[in-house]
Structures are given as C-alpha cells and as structure tokens.
Design a protein around this motif. Structure first.
Motif, mmCIF file in Angstrom:
data_model
loop_
_atom_site.group_PDB
_atom_site.id
_atom_site.type_symbol
_atom_site.label_atom_id
_atom_site.label_comp_id
_atom_site.label_asym_id
_atom_site.label_seq_id
_atom_site.Cartn_x
_atom_site.Cartn_y
_atom_site.Cartn_z
ATOM 1 N N ILE A 64 9.865 -3.730 5.955
ATOM 2 C CA ILE A 64 8.632 -4.510 6.110
ATOM 3 C C ILE A 64 7.424 -3.583 6.238
ATOM 4 O O ILE A 64 6.388 -3.789 5.607
ATOM 5 N N ILE A 65 7.583 -2.534 7.068
ATOM 6 C CA ILE A 65 6.469 -1.602 7.272
ATOM 7 C C ILE A 65 6.035 -0.988 5.940
ATOM 8 O O ILE A 65 4.852 -0.949 5.600
ATOM 9 N N MET A 66 7.035 -0.531 5.166
ATOM 10 C CA MET A 66 6.693 0.148 3.905
ATOM 11 C C MET A 66 6.055 -0.823 2.915
ATOM 12 O O MET A 66 5.037 -0.513 2.293
ATOM 13 N N LEU A 67 6.637 -2.013 2.784
ATOM 14 C CA LEU A 67 6.109 -2.964 1.804
ATOM 15 C C LEU A 67 4.720 -3.452 2.192
ATOM 16 O O LEU A 67 3.816 -3.534 1.356
ATOM 17 N N LEU A 68 4.547 -3.765 3.479
ATOM 18 C CA LEU A 68 3.254 -4.276 3.928
ATOM 19 C C LEU A 68 2.165 -3.217 3.727
ATOM 20 O O LEU A 68 1.063 -3.509 3.257
ATOM 21 N N THR A 69 2.509 -1.969 4.064
ATOM 22 C CA THR A 69 1.538 -0.888 3.881
ATOM 23 C C THR A 69 1.171 -0.732 2.414
ATOM 24 O O THR A 69 -0.008 -0.615 2.062
ATOM 25 N N LEU A 70 2.191 -0.762 1.568
ATOM 26 C CA LEU A 70 1.952 -0.618 0.136
ATOM 27 C C LEU A 70 1.036 -1.739 -0.363
ATOM 28 O O LEU A 70 0.048 -1.499 -1.079
ATOM 29 N N ALA A 71 1.341 -2.973 0.060
ATOM 30 C CA ALA A 71 0.538 -4.116 -0.374
ATOM 31 C C ALA A 71 -0.907 -3.971 0.109
ATOM 32 O O ALA A 71 -1.859 -4.200 -0.662
ATOM 33 N N LEU A 72 -1.079 -3.568 1.372
ATOM 34 C CA LEU A 72 -2.437 -3.432 1.908
ATOM 35 C C LEU A 72 -3.201 -2.329 1.195
ATOM 36 O O LEU A 72 -4.391 -2.454 0.901
ATOM 37 N N MET A 73 -2.498 -1.231 0.908
ATOM 38 C CA MET A 73 -3.139 -0.118 0.213
ATOM 39 C C MET A 73 -3.648 -0.554 -1.163
ATOM 40 O O MET A 73 -4.789 -0.288 -1.530
ATOM 41 N N ILE A 74 -2.777 -1.234 -1.899
ATOM 42 C CA ILE A 74 -3.164 -1.686 -3.241
ATOM 43 C C ILE A 74 -4.321 -2.672 -3.126
ATOM 44 O O ILE A 74 -5.330 -2.572 -3.829
ATOM 45 N N GLY A 75 -4.193 -3.604 -2.173
ATOM 46 C CA GLY A 75 -5.234 -4.613 -1.981
ATOM 47 C C GLY A 75 -6.575 -3.982 -1.660
ATOM 48 O O GLY A 75 -7.601 -4.321 -2.263
ATOM 49 N N PHE A 76 -6.593 -3.012 -0.755
ATOM 50 C CA PHE A 76 -7.871 -2.431 -0.342
ATOM 51 C C PHE A 76 -8.474 -1.563 -1.436
ATOM 52 O O PHE A 76 -9.680 -1.558 -1.633
ATOM 53 N N THR A 77 -7.613 -0.840 -2.146
ATOM 54 C CA THR A 77 -8.131 -0.027 -3.237
ATOM 55 C C THR A 77 -8.774 -0.932 -4.283
ATOM 56 O O THR A 77 -9.873 -0.652 -4.785
#
Lengths: 304, 267
Positions: free
Chosen positions: A155-168
C-alpha cells in the motif's frame, strides 16, 4: 540474496515515506527559497491526526478496513493542510520581502511551538496503535530466511507512486501548477502577469502539508507508535533526502527519499543499526562535494 | 485626440534626498504610441515602476480610464494593476520564465482567466467543459501572438534558450496575452540589430492599429522613437523638458541641449 531482497523491500517502503515528506521541503524551497523547518512537525501532526481518526472510526464501529483507511487519509490530509496553510499565513507571509534569515528563524520557532503544543495536548508518552493491516506475501524462501512483502508495504509503495504521478501531472498541466512554476522562476514577474502570488504560495504549503499527512498515516500504520518528537527526526531525514536529490526538484525529492531509505535499510541490515544515520549523512556529504546541486538539481542561475 | 487613457498628474518620486521624478504630468491616449525619452538617469524607468506598482509614488495621481472605469494606479497592488487595470509591461533586462516553453510563457500570462474558468484548478481536474473552452481560447491567443511576433517555430522551445531578439519579442507577446489596455515597453529595441528593430517597429504599429491599445515606450534608439511615436515626452533629471510630436521634439532647443550639452560659445 534473500536477506538482500528483504532489505531492499524495507528500504523502498521507508524511502517512499521519506520521499513524500521531502516533496514538501522541495516545493516550498523551490517557490520561496526558504527551508520550512516546521514541515517535519506537520508530518508529526499528520501522524497524530491519523491516530485520532483511526481510533474515532473504530469507536464508531466501522470495521471495513479500506473505508476506514480512506476516511482517515481524508481527515488527516484536510487538517494537516489547514495546519500548513496557517503556519504559512502566521509565520512566513508577514516576513516576505525581509532578509532571508528571518523566515528561517520563524520556521524554527514554529517548529518548537507545534512540537510543544502536541506534547501538552497529547502528552509526552509514546502512543501505540494496534496493527490495522496485517499479513503479506512471501516473495522467496531460501537459506532458512523468508522474504516478506507485507500488504502494508505494498500500500505504501503504490500510494506513494500514485501521489507522485498525480502531483507531477498537477505541476505540469494545471493552471495552478503553471502559476507555481512561474512564481518559482520569477515572483515579481508572476505578479505582473496577473498571478496572485500569495495564494499560489499558500497552495504550495497546503499541498506539501497534505503529502506529509499521508506520510504521517503511513508511519503510524508501519511502526504502530507515535510520539510528539517523531517530526524532528523524520524532518531532518526528509530534508536530507530533498538536498540529496537536488532541492527544488520534484523527482529529485523522490529519488533522494528512496536513496536515504535504502542506505538506512542496508546499513542496518549489514552493519550496526546505531550508525545508520551516520551512513545516510555521509553519503549526503559525498554527493554534495561532487554535485553541489544534488543529484537532479539544476545549477542556480544568477538572477539579474 | 480622444479622452486620455492614462493621465499622470504631478507625479513625484523621491528616494531620500534624491528626486528621481519631480512633478511630472502628461497624458497618453489609446490607439497611440507615446514615447518617454531622455538621457540615462532621467527617471524614465522610475515612471514605469510607479505605473506598474513597483514603487509607491511620493506624490501624484496616476489615473487609468477605460470602458467607463477609472483606476487609481498609485493605490493598487502589482497583480491588481495587471488584472484589474490591465496594465502590462516589459523590462530593460528581459524577464521571461526561462524554464518554460515560449507557449507556456504566453499561457501563464492568461492565468487569471484560466484560474476562474477552472474554478481554482479543481474543475480543470475533472475536465469541465467551460475550462476546456477557456484553455483552447488561451492556446489560440498565445498562437496568435506567437504568429504576429514571428515566433511560431519556437513555440515549444524553452524561453531561456531563445535568441536574444526572439526573447525581446516573446516578452512583448506575453505582455499582450494579459489583454492589456496599456502596454509599457522599457527599451524594447535595446540590443537589437537594425533589421530586428525594423521588425519591432512593424510589430508595435500593428499592435497599436489592430488592438487599439495605448503603448507607452521608453527607448534610446531614435530610429524607433522618431519612426513610430505619435507623441513624445522628454525627461531630464526627472523633469519634463519638452512634449510634442516627433518633428517638434527633433527641433526643440532644450531637448538638443539635454542630449548634446550647451554649445561652447553660448556660455
């Protein structure tokens, strides 16, 4: 090999959390050129907000774990964002245009205020939390060692990845993101083309604080303990990550976070755990000697 | 001449004991190019800085009147001058957003319109129809000005990497994307070669005629000033020493004195 893989998994999960906090440092530095030392405390408050939300939701009798987590995430992000906005409004905006050192000192003051407030309101003792998400996958079994990837780490890895893509995406494609990049490059000129610079800066603090709150929730779930002092430690680490990756650079913050997480995990796995911070900071010093702008940082262009 | 767009009355700007601009009054109409000239240090840029909110004038009133509305610029914040009074400016030293592409520079200049249309970015995330339309219009406007400035080929090049002359024109294009009623240009021809400054003249005349906006121009290049100005205000040591059409200014004794000094035999 199995042991190596396990440290890799642990390091990436830890690094993702550092990366999320580092984004807040790097965005604020990018836009107003100051280190927001209170950012670590916002993360700590995010952790406390998550704890409060989780206990409240449990008390209300909601036992659906994904729903409980989603509600907690929303609650923590919203209130942490409010904290981020308030800190900027009270401690930094009145000092805008003054010399560089003044907001820095104000930030340290704000950090102490937030830390002590939480200490007074919540007590100084460590707060425990029952594990919410248990179980995981077994990746590999060998040499009598089992490599586990817990659901929480996933969950930590996926959520971080999603947030990173979203913010970029947000920074590169939305009107607000364009305004943030313009303000970062030339604040006066941004105002002259009709951008409300104050509001844009506020939005940056709000976004950074919301991400820190996500990291706060992750840490609460990952370690199961929260106290009023975790903000300092995580803050210093995330700041290091931001500098390592190149402060001002969004992908740099993420890369820096991952590196610091990995260095810590491997060092504690193969050497002494007491010296893991020494290892992380030593790498930082080495990188800064050879690349003063960090790994992905752009060299500072002198403005005329 | 129609009612003035910009009226400057008794403008003074003092820095401590130094009077950078003293009791300056002039007007600038729309659909015209008004040049402000004078030797170095005459206070020309200070006038611009007062007009665009960089400085708060020590004394004076700066009135901008258009579409039935009156704005007192000396009381407004910089970004309100840009979006409410619709005054745009360029700088002597170019100030583009260097790490954005030429097109992005022009779109960010339409921030206010887009921000409203996108409901502070939230609506934009969900692809609101109104926002998509506003964004299309913004891109169209940006492309229009890129075309006018002959910069279309550079649309996706980072502004900082453009040739110097292109950066100058891009800065003007960006100012125009804010849809100004008054455009203040601070030495737009500085550093341009004769061919580029002839291009610039054509661009400025086209802007004046097609958009019907007022242009306020600071310039040292007399081929530009005399070639395209409708009206000239001459400053020296912060004081207005002459005002009039190009032909009259060229013949004005006090202007010649300010630029060339006193003839020796008259002393």
């Amino acid at each position: 090999m199995a042991y190596f893989l396990q440290q890799l998994v642990n390091g990436v999960a830890l690094g993702a959390i550092y990366g999320l906090i580092a984004i807040g440092y790097t965005m604020v530095y990018g836009i107003i050129g100051m280190i927001n030392f209170a950012h670590g405390e916002i993360f700590m408050i995010g952790a406390f907000l998550s704890l409060i939300a989780l206990l409240l939701i449990a008390a209300l009798g909601i036992s659906n774990v994904p729903l409980a987590l989603a509600l907690t995430l929303l609650f923590a992000m919203a209130f942490a964002a409010l904290y981020g906005w308030t800190v900027e409004r009270l401690a930094y905006r009145p000092l805008r245009g003054s010399q560089r050192l003044a907001p820095l000192i104000s930030a340290i003051g704000m950090s102490i205020v937030l830390q002590n407030t939480v200490q007074l309101l919540q007590g100084a003792r460590v707060k425990p939390l029952q594990p919410v998400i248990t179980g995981g996958l077994v990746l590999m079994e060998g040499d009598g060692f089992v490599v586990r990837l817990s659901y929480l780490q996933i969950i930590i890895m996926l959520l971080t990845l999603a947030l990173m893509i979203g913010f970029t995406w947000l920074i590169h494609n939305t009107t607000l993101g364009r305004a943030q990049r313009a303000t970062e490059q030339d604040m006066t000129m941004a105002a002259l083309v009709g951008i409300d610079v104050d509001r844009t800066i506020s939005a940056t603090f709000v976004m950074g604080a919301a991400l820190a709150a996500v990291a706060g929730l992750m840490v609460t779930l990952y370690y199961g303990v929260v106290d009023f002092y975790i903000g300092f430690h995580a803050g210093v680490k995330a700041f290091t990550a931001a500098v390592l990756g190149g402060i001002g650079s969004l992908p740099g913050a993420m890369l820096g976070g991952l590196l610091i997480g990995l260095i810590e995990a491997f060092w504690s796995g193969y050497f002494t755990i007491e010296y893991k911070d020494v290892a992380a900071f030593a790498i930082l010093i080495l990188v800064l000697i050879f690349r003063p702008t960090g790994l992905l940082g752009r060299p500072e262009i002198e403005k005329v | 001449m129609s009612a003035p767009l910009l009226t400057v009355e008794h403008l003074s700007m003092r820095f401590g004991g130094l009077v950078a601009v003293g009791d300056l009054s002039f007007t600038a109409p729309s659909r015209a190019i008004t040049a402000v000239i004078g030797p170095n240090g005459a206070g020309k840029t200070t006038v611009f800085n007062c007009l665009t909110g960089f400085y708060r004038p020590s004394v004076g009133r700066l009135t901008l009147a258009h579409a039935g509305q009156t704005h007192f610029l000396e009381r407004m914040e910089g970004f309100d001058i840009a979006r409410k009074a619709r005054v745009a400016r360029t700088f002597q030293n170019i100030r583009l957003f260097p790490n954005m592409t030429a097109l992005e520079n022009l779109i960010v200049a339409q921030h206010d319109t887009l921000m409203r249309a996108s409901l502070w970015s939230i609506g934009g995330l969900f692809g609101l129809a109104g926002y998509r339309q506003a964004e299309r219009q913004a891109v169209d406007r940006a492309r229009h000005w890129l075309d006018q400035a002959e910069l279309l080929e550079f649309a996706d090049v980072e502004a900082g990497a453009l040739p110097y002359g292109a950066q100058r024109k891009l800065e003007i294009a960006r100012a125009l994307c804010t849809q100004p009623v008054l455009l203040c240009l601070d030495e737009p021809a500085a550093g341009l070669n004769p061919r580029e400054s002839a291009d610039l003249n054509r661009l400025l005349l086209a802007i004046r005629d097609a958009e019907g906006i007022g242009i306020l121009l600071i310039e040292h290049d007399m081929s530009v000033v005399m070639g395209i100005s409708d009206h000239i205000v001459v400053l020296d040591y912060g004081q207005k020493i002459a005002e009039g059409p190009p032909a009259a200014i060229r013949a004005d004794a006090s202007v010649i004195r300010a630029y060339l000094g006193e003839p020796e035999d008259s002393a």
